[in-house]
Design an enzyme around this catalytic site. Structure first.
Site, PDB file in Angstrom:
ATOM      1  N   SER A  29      -5.358  10.677  28.532  1.00  0.00           N
ATOM      2  CA  SER A  29      -6.080  11.524  29.478  1.00  0.00           C
ATOM      3  C   SER A  29      -7.491  10.977  29.705  1.00  0.00           C
ATOM      4  CB  SER A  29      -6.111  12.961  28.952  1.00  0.00           C
ATOM      5  OG  SER A  29      -6.165  13.875  30.022  1.00  0.00           O
ATOM      6  N   LYS A  33     -16.440  31.631  43.954  1.00  0.00           N
ATOM      7  CA  LYS A  33     -17.344  31.404  42.826  1.00  0.00           C
ATOM      8  C   LYS A  33     -16.594  31.575  41.508  1.00  0.00           C
ATOM      9  CE  LYS A  33     -21.159  30.758  40.558  1.00  0.00           C
ATOM     10  NZ  LYS A  33     -21.737  29.408  40.490  1.00  0.00           N
TER      11      LYS A  33
END
Length: 338
Positions: free
Chosen positions: A165, A217
């Site tokens: 990763s 948000k």
């Protein structure tokens, strides 16, 4: 006997008191101290290897053999002094990554020091060990390695255990990736997990409100009620990060078939080479040993010396952080993880 017992107890209490007072005085004195600047240590691996070899030779060779060997080495040393050949210089850095890629700042300082040498670098070898972590943190670490490439300096990444990763994101920046036979490579995917306690709160008549200025948000939340629209946006963001990750991989290793490897799966070193995820199967020890035959190899390590109080606080914080990080690894809320 009773007197001796009481006297021994008195001495023990006195010693304890003195030790405690000394510790307190040390802590108070260290409060006003500032952390000392970064210290860069340099170890010549050729010398280390030579010392180990000589130690072994002294144990297994006869006096006659040692005498002949010393004579031969003396002749070779004189020949090298007369020779105008300049050996290559190879520099080795270590990166042991956690979720936050905390070693990035040390890596930055080491690379900055190296680049100040200008054209006196023939190769940089970075030993990367990481299972990945926060996207922005590992993106920053990879950008530090890219500074080496941008100067036209050959960069080799060695992986002995795992570069998955975010760790693999760092590795692909290199000109050459070398991994041990059973090193874990790949995991080109993105993960984000979070629990939701909204039903539990409702069960206990607890209200929880989230107010935002901006529709996105906050998408999913830990304690509020999640909507299908928020879930879809969350998944879209996840896919966007995955696309960025894949584009980054392909921009550095265009011989990789992303359709086959960008599914989050991992491969061991001996299989990773078949997928073009790495270039060579070997341990870092063998690679550096071979480089020592033709080059001067130097290990660089930066460290910050902290006052006593900060060191004690850092130790306590490290213990707490380890527990928190293990929890975050499972929950991974509010952040994307590679």
């Amino acid at each position: 006997m009773e007197f001796l017992s009481e006297y021994g107890l008195f001495l023990a209490k006195s010693a304890t008191f003195v030790v405690v007072v000394a510790i307190i005085i040390g802590l108070i004195a260290s409060v006003g101290q500032k952390a000392k600047p970064e210290k860069l240590t340099v170890e010549h691996l050729n010398d280390k290897l030579d010392k180990l070899k000589k130690q072994l030779q002294s144990e297994v060779l006869t006096k006659k053999q040692l005498k002949e060997l010393a004579k031969k080495e003396k002749t070779e040393a004189k020949a090298k002094e007369k020779s105008l050949e300049v050996k290559e210089k190879v520099y080795v850095l270590n990166f042991n990554g956690d979720i936050k890629a905390s070693q990035s700042e040390h890596l930055k300082d080491e690379i900055t020091a190296l680049l100040s040498l200008n054209d006196h670098i023939d190769e940089v070898v970075v030993k990367v060990e990481s299972g990945g972590g926060m996207v922005h943190q590992y993106g920053y670490a990879a950008s530090q390695l890219d500074r080496i490439k941008s100067q036209g300096i050959p960069l080799t990444i060695c992986v002995d255990k795992v570069a998955a990763s975010g760790g693999y994101m760092m590795a692909v920046v290199a000109d050459k990736i070398i991994a041990a036979p059973f090193a874990i490579i790949g995991s080109i995917g993105v993960i984000a997990q979070l629990p939701n306690f909204n039903k539990l709160l409702k069960k206990h008549d607890v209200d929880f409100e989230v107010h935002t200025a901006g529709e996105y948000k906050r998408t999913l939340t830990l304690f509020g009620e999640n909507t299908d629209k928020a879930r879809e946006k969350f998944k879209e963001d996840l896919k966007d990060v995955h696309v960025l990750f894949k584009n980054f991989i392909s921009s550095h290793r265009d011989n990789i078939n992303l359709d086959e490897v960008a599914n989050g799966d991992v491969w061991y070193g001996q299989d990773a080479i078949k997928q073009s995820l790495i270039d060579e199967v070997s341990t870092s020890d063998d690679y550096l040993l071979s480089r020592c035959q033709t080059a001067d190899v130097y290990l660089l390590k930066s460290e910050e010396k902290k006052p006593l109080l900060k060191r004690l606080g850092a130790s306590a914080q490290e213990g707490i952080s380890t527990s928190i990080e293990k929890t975050i690894e499972k929950l991974a809320f509010t952040k994307w993880y590679l």
